[in-house]
Design a protein around this motif. Structure first.
Motif, PDB file in Angstrom:
ATOM      1  N   GLU A  55       0.839  -1.205   0.000  1.00 23.37           N
ATOM      2  CA  GLU A  55       0.000   0.000   0.000  1.00 23.37           C
ATOM      3  C   GLU A  55       0.875   1.257   0.000  1.00 23.37           C
ATOM      4  O   GLU A  55       0.599   2.213  -0.742  1.00 23.37           O
ATOM      5  N   TYR A  59       0.892   4.209  -2.926  1.00 22.48           N
ATOM      6  CA  TYR A  59       0.671   5.640  -2.676  1.00 22.48           C
ATOM      7  C   TYR A  59       1.893   6.471  -3.064  1.00 22.48           C
ATOM      8  O   TYR A  59       1.758   7.554  -3.634  1.00 22.48           O
ATOM      9  N   GLU A  62       1.886   6.977  -6.717  1.00 28.58           N
ATOM     10  CA  GLU A  62       0.903   7.986  -7.102  1.00 28.58           C
ATOM     11  C   GLU A  62       1.447   9.390  -6.841  1.00 28.58           C
ATOM     12  O   GLU A  62       1.207  10.301  -7.636  1.00 28.58           O
ATOM     13  N   GLU A  74      -4.021  15.344  -1.967  1.00 27.29           N
ATOM     14  CA  GLU A  74      -5.137  14.401  -2.066  1.00 27.29           C
ATOM     15  C   GLU A  74      -4.649  12.969  -1.852  1.00 27.29           C
ATOM     16  O   GLU A  74      -5.294  12.177  -1.151  1.00 27.29           O
ATOM     17  N   ILE A  75      -3.511  12.637  -2.412  1.00 24.11           N
ATOM     18  CA  ILE A  75      -2.956  11.288  -2.258  1.00 24.11           C
ATOM     19  C   ILE A  75      -2.575  11.039  -0.800  1.00 24.11           C
ATOM     20  O   ILE A  75      -2.842   9.966  -0.253  1.00 24.11           O
ATOM     21  N   GLN A  77      -3.925  12.438   1.803  1.00 25.41           N
ATOM     22  CA  GLN A  77      -5.186  12.286   2.531  1.00 25.41           C
ATOM     23  C   GLN A  77      -5.746  10.880   2.342  1.00 25.41           C
ATOM     24  O   GLN A  77      -6.227  10.258   3.303  1.00 25.41           O
ATOM     25  N   ASP A  78      -5.697  10.376   1.116  1.00 25.31           N
ATOM     26  CA  ASP A  78      -6.165   9.013   0.848  1.00 25.31           C
ATOM     27  C   ASP A  78      -5.350   7.993   1.641  1.00 25.31           C
ATOM     28  O   ASP A  78      -5.905   7.045   2.208  1.00 25.31           O
ATOM     29  N   ALA A  81      -6.376   8.127   5.244  1.00 25.67           N
ATOM     30  CA  ALA A  81      -7.691   7.504   5.426  1.00 25.67           C
ATOM     31  C   ALA A  81      -7.566   5.983   5.426  1.00 25.67           C
ATOM     32  O   ALA A  81      -8.177   5.298   6.253  1.00 25.67           O
ATOM     33  N   LYS A  82      -6.756   5.437   4.514  1.00 24.33           N
ATOM     34  CA  LYS A  82      -6.550   3.988   4.452  1.00 24.33           C
ATOM     35  C   LYS A  82      -5.829   3.499   5.707  1.00 24.33           C
ATOM     36  O   LYS A  82      -6.156   2.432   6.238  1.00 24.33           O
ATOM     37  N   GLU A  85      -8.431   3.351   8.358  1.00 27.47           N
ATOM     38  CA  GLU A  85      -9.313   2.212   8.075  1.00 27.47           C
ATOM     39  C   GLU A  85      -8.642   0.905   8.483  1.00 27.47           C
ATOM     40  O   GLU A  85      -9.259   0.042   9.124  1.00 27.47           O
TER      41      GLU A  85
END
Length: 182
Positions: A55, A59, A62, A74-75, A77-78, A81-82, A85
């Motif tokens: 993972e 990222y 990206e 944005e990346i 933040q993603d 978030a992951k 999670e």
């Protein structure tokens, strides 16, 4: 007048060239700034504790492909978030394993329940694995209750048999106690 037009044209060319140089310098600064920004973002992603190496690599890749700071943000933040999670899923799995620890399950049933929890991809799957384990434990509890009742009834009947000695009755009741099924 002819000299004046020529001079204006030279100044215009010089200004345009100067503007092009200034823009090139600004673009270079922005590129260096974006590169440093990306490196900082990749470092932040690398420090996230609840992301797998795969993972993290995804990222970071990206981030490398991003063309501006908002895209990098944005990346990141993603990725955060992951990370959250994954952390919540891990906590749910740990709690689920604790919940099934003392259930009336065979070692094989407990191992299967733990594997289902480990393999769960989200909290819903974790909850289902726990529910299935609790259902199995309830069935085992019912079987154990029925077996105990059958054993108690069998021992009462053995006690009522007049033609057995006390040793024979004790031996028969011991066999009843060791029985695994009705």
């Amino acid at each position: 007048l002819h000299l004046s037009i020529r001079r204006q044209r030279q100044m215009c060319i010089r200004d345009r060239t100067k503007g092009d140089v200034e823009k090139a310098v600004e673009d270079a600064r922005n590129a260096d700034d974006l590169k440093a920004y990306k490196e900082k973002a990749k470092e932040e992603i690398g420090n996230l504790k609840n992301l797998s190496d795969t993972e993290k690599d995804t990222y970071k890749g990206e981030v490398d492909q991003a063309t501006d700071k908002p895209g990098v943000n944005e990346i990141v933040q993603d990725a955060n978030a992951k990370d959250t999670e994954n952390k919540e899923l891990k906590e749910a799995k740990d709690k689920a394993k604790e919940d099934i620890k003392d259930l009336n399950l065979t070692p094989e049933e407990k191992a299967a329940a733990e594997k289902a929890i480990d393999d769960a991809k989200d909290k819903g799957e974790v909850d289902k694995a726990v529910s299935d384990a609790k259902d199995k434990a309830a069935a085992n509890d019912q079987k154990d209750k029925e077996l105990k009742e059958a054993k108690d009834k069998a021992k009462e009947e053995i006690d009522k048999l007049p033609n057995l000695s006390e040793d024979e009755k004790t031996d028969a009741k011991g066999k009843v106690d060791n029985a695994q099924t009705k």
